[in-house]
Motif scaffolding. Structure first.
Motif, mmCIF file in Angstrom:
data_model
loop_
_atom_site.group_PDB
_atom_site.id
_atom_site.type_symbol
_atom_site.label_atom_id
_atom_site.label_comp_id
_atom_site.label_asym_id
_atom_site.label_seq_id
_atom_site.Cartn_x
_atom_site.Cartn_y
_atom_site.Cartn_z
ATOM 1 N N ASP A 105 0.489 -1.473 -0.396
ATOM 2 C CA ASP A 105 -0.300 0.275 0.302
ATOM 3 C C ASP A 105 0.868 0.992 0.050
ATOM 4 O O ASP A 105 0.875 1.892 -0.853
ATOM 5 N N ASP A 106 2.254 0.974 0.609
ATOM 6 C CA ASP A 106 3.504 2.620 0.618
ATOM 7 C C ASP A 106 3.520 2.897 -0.548
ATOM 8 O O ASP A 106 3.602 3.931 -1.139
ATOM 9 N N ILE A 107 3.794 2.018 -1.364
ATOM 10 C CA ILE A 107 4.450 2.279 -2.840
ATOM 11 C C ILE A 107 2.676 2.469 -3.893
ATOM 12 O O ILE A 107 3.210 3.306 -5.211
ATOM 13 N N ALA A 108 1.826 1.409 -3.453
ATOM 14 C CA ALA A 108 0.870 1.698 -4.074
ATOM 15 C C ALA A 108 0.174 3.070 -4.346
ATOM 16 O O ALA A 108 -0.792 4.269 -5.463
ATOM 17 N N GLU A 109 0.198 4.200 -3.247
ATOM 18 C CA GLU A 109 -0.058 5.362 -2.722
ATOM 19 C C GLU A 109 0.524 5.903 -3.896
ATOM 20 O O GLU A 109 0.072 7.081 -3.961
ATOM 21 N N VAL A 110 1.936 6.301 -3.658
ATOM 22 C CA VAL A 110 3.451 6.509 -4.637
ATOM 23 C C VAL A 110 2.383 7.083 -6.118
ATOM 24 O O VAL A 110 1.924 7.482 -6.776
ATOM 25 N N VAL A 111 2.596 5.296 -6.891
ATOM 26 C CA VAL A 111 1.694 5.255 -8.067
ATOM 27 C C VAL A 111 0.547 5.873 -8.347
ATOM 28 O O VAL A 111 0.229 7.075 -9.542
ATOM 29 N N ALA A 112 -0.076 6.208 -7.068
ATOM 30 C CA ALA A 112 -1.639 6.593 -7.296
ATOM 31 C C ALA A 112 -1.664 8.428 -7.459
ATOM 32 O O ALA A 112 -1.987 8.799 -8.676
ATOM 33 N N PHE A 113 0.124 9.000 -7.267
ATOM 34 C CA PHE A 113 -0.191 10.238 -6.958
ATOM 35 C C PHE A 113 0.402 10.448 -8.471
ATOM 36 O O PHE A 113 -0.083 11.722 -9.098
ATOM 37 N N LEU A 114 0.906 9.428 -9.163
ATOM 38 C CA LEU A 114 1.982 9.972 -10.223
ATOM 39 C C LEU A 114 1.140 9.674 -11.645
ATOM 40 O O LEU A 114 1.245 9.803 -12.805
ATOM 41 N N ALA A 115 -0.555 8.340 -10.976
ATOM 42 C CA ALA A 115 -0.901 8.428 -11.663
ATOM 43 C C ALA A 115 -2.711 9.401 -12.271
ATOM 44 O O ALA A 115 -2.617 9.466 -12.985
ATOM 45 N N GLY A 116 -2.600 10.165 -11.107
ATOM 46 C CA GLY A 116 -3.595 10.929 -11.069
ATOM 47 C C GLY A 116 -2.771 12.544 -11.070
ATOM 48 O O GLY A 116 -3.094 13.100 -12.134
ATOM 49 N N PRO A 117 -3.004 12.764 -9.495
ATOM 50 C CA PRO A 117 -3.018 14.225 -9.543
ATOM 51 C C PRO A 117 -1.999 14.873 -10.347
ATOM 52 O O PRO A 117 -1.308 15.890 -9.975
ATOM 53 N N GLY A 118 -0.152 14.356 -10.089
ATOM 54 C CA GLY A 118 1.078 14.182 -9.767
ATOM 55 C C GLY A 118 1.941 14.432 -11.543
ATOM 56 O O GLY A 118 2.653 14.017 -11.328
ATOM 57 N N ARG A 119 0.478 15.571 -12.089
ATOM 58 C CA ARG A 119 0.902 15.651 -13.311
ATOM 59 C C ARG A 119 2.209 16.860 -13.536
ATOM 60 O O ARG A 119 2.426 17.530 -14.756
ATOM 61 N N TRP A 120 3.080 17.774 -12.298
ATOM 62 C CA TRP A 120 3.853 18.282 -12.305
ATOM 63 C C TRP A 120 5.163 17.383 -12.366
ATOM 64 O O TRP A 120 6.182 17.963 -12.415
ATOM 65 N N VAL A 121 5.555 16.282 -12.160
ATOM 66 C CA VAL A 121 6.341 15.057 -11.941
ATOM 67 C C VAL A 121 6.313 14.763 -13.338
ATOM 68 O O VAL A 121 5.547 13.704 -13.387
ATOM 69 N N ASN A 122 7.864 14.530 -13.637
ATOM 70 C CA ASN A 122 7.354 13.935 -14.910
ATOM 71 C C ASN A 122 8.654 13.981 -14.756
ATOM 72 O O ASN A 122 9.631 14.058 -15.298
ATOM 73 N N GLY A 123 9.307 12.315 -15.931
ATOM 74 C CA GLY A 123 10.813 11.931 -15.918
ATOM 75 C C GLY A 123 11.485 11.934 -14.533
ATOM 76 O O GLY A 123 12.878 12.644 -14.821
ATOM 77 N N GLN A 124 10.647 11.239 -13.931
ATOM 78 C CA GLN A 124 12.064 10.799 -12.037
ATOM 79 C C GLN A 124 11.509 9.801 -11.917
ATOM 80 O O GLN A 124 11.092 8.996 -12.117
ATOM 81 N N VAL A 125 12.496 9.970 -11.102
ATOM 82 C CA VAL A 125 12.276 8.307 -10.498
ATOM 83 C C VAL A 125 11.990 8.646 -8.656
ATOM 84 O O VAL A 125 13.133 9.223 -8.497
ATOM 85 N N ILE A 126 11.240 8.535 -8.141
ATOM 86 C CA ILE A 126 10.343 8.131 -7.217
ATOM 87 C C ILE A 126 11.358 6.707 -6.334
ATOM 88 O O ILE A 126 11.026 5.777 -6.508
ATOM 89 N N TYR A 127 11.938 7.395 -5.227
ATOM 90 C CA TYR A 127 13.053 6.459 -4.281
ATOM 91 C C TYR A 127 11.658 6.288 -3.313
ATOM 92 O O TYR A 127 11.921 6.400 -2.139
ATOM 93 N N ALA A 128 10.210 5.322 -3.769
ATOM 94 C CA ALA A 128 9.782 5.092 -1.747
ATOM 95 C C ALA A 128 10.206 3.609 -1.195
ATOM 96 O O ALA A 128 10.075 2.853 -1.745
ATOM 97 N N ASN A 129 10.968 3.907 -0.054
ATOM 98 C CA ASN A 129 11.809 3.339 0.374
ATOM 99 C C ASN A 129 12.183 3.492 1.648
ATOM 100 O O ASN A 129 12.445 3.103 2.737
ATOM 101 N N GLY A 130 11.057 4.145 2.400
ATOM 102 C CA GLY A 130 10.863 5.262 3.936
ATOM 103 C C GLY A 130 12.942 5.482 4.374
ATOM 104 O O GLY A 130 12.996 5.330 5.578
ATOM 105 N N GLY A 131 13.612 5.865 3.060
ATOM 106 C CA GLY A 131 14.779 6.963 3.602
ATOM 107 C C GLY A 131 15.581 5.542 3.621
ATOM 108 O O GLY A 131 17.002 5.996 4.497
ATOM 109 N N ALA A 132 15.630 4.789 3.643
ATOM 110 C CA ALA A 132 16.720 3.332 3.109
ATOM 111 C C ALA A 132 17.452 3.930 2.310
ATOM 112 O O ALA A 132 18.778 3.591 2.305
ATOM 113 N N ALA A 133 17.476 4.484 1.214
ATOM 114 C CA ALA A 133 18.854 5.079 0.393
ATOM 115 C C ALA A 133 18.570 6.684 -0.238
ATOM 116 O O ALA A 133 17.083 7.262 -0.366
#
Length: 235
Positions: free
Chosen positions: A207-235
């Motif tokens: 669900d943590d990962i799905a939250e990020v994907v849903a943002f990019l698939a929906g309202p996150g229109r100004w995020v483009n050409g990026q790699v989003i590290y969804a890892n709780g700060g691990a790296a």
């Protein structure tokens, strides 16, 4: 979306359906898991179908995209989560296994992104799944990390190639996430150790990962050409 039978893929499919999207839940071989995801979506009032195919086979994936278009009238979001993760030290992995990883993870990603680039409608989004292992550099993940590094590079370039079409292309790179694929073959001591390395002191959840994907698939229109590290700060 591809890979909807996996732990992360299923969570993404259900989250996108919750957001009001009609979902094509693709699977490679695990029809039962994909069917369960579709049942959960339809039981909650959503719309979803399941389709099978080899992501590295352009004919099968073309047919999948055509079916999605025929069923729902067009394609607005493509999420590519399908992949395999055999692990072994570089010195010990067979070339046969290495080639299989690259076929599924790299060739498959190229085919899915190519079809998405041709068919996703204006205002839509393409989201690939990579891995934070490309930064964590953990032993035995060499072939997998190499394949996902290629996925990230393709998606970054695709975002620029889609200029003027109002279609975003991004990549989400999860850290260690509590899924059957992650747990397979790992003793509890190793799992606990990996979780302890995270500043949040836990594994991620699908669900943590799905939250990020849903943002990019929906309202996150100004995020483009990026790699989003969804890892709780691990790296």
């Amino acid at each position: 979306m591809t890979g909807a039978s996996g732990g992360i893929g299923r969570a993404i499919a259900q989250r996108l359906a919750f957001d009001g999207m009609s979902v094509v839940a693709h699977h490679g071989r695990n029809a039962e898991a994909a069917t369960e995801a579709v049942r959960a979506i339809t039981a909650a009032g959503g719309s979803a179908i399941t389709l099978q195919g080899d992501v590295a086979d352009e004919t099968e994936m073309t047919a999948l995209f055509d079916t999605a278009t025929a069923q729902f009238g067009g394609i607005d979001v493509v999420v590519h989560a399908a992949g395999i993760m055999p692990l072994a030290p570089i010195a010990e992995m067979t070339l046969e296994t290495f080639d299989r990883v690259q076929r599924v993870n790299v060739r498959g990603s190229f085919i899915i992104n190519q079809l998405a680039a041709r068919q996703v409608r204006s205002g839509g989004a393409i989201v690939n799944l990579s891995t934070s292992i490309t930064r964590l550099q953990m032993p035995t993940y060499g072939a997998y990390a190499a394949s996902k590094g290629a996925v990230e590079a393709m998606a970054l370039i695709l975002a620029r190639e889609l200029a003027g079409q109002d279609v975003t292309a991004n990549t989400v790179a999860p850290g260690p996430t509590a899924t059957p694929l992650f747990f397979a073959g790992k003793p509890q001591q190793a799992i606990d150790h990996i979780a302890s390395l995270n500043p949040m002191r836990r594994l991620g959840t699908p669900d943590d990962i799905a939250e990020v994907v849903a943002f990019l698939a929906g309202p996150g229109r100004w995020v483009n050409g990026q790699v989003i590290y969804a890892n709780g700060g691990a790296a």
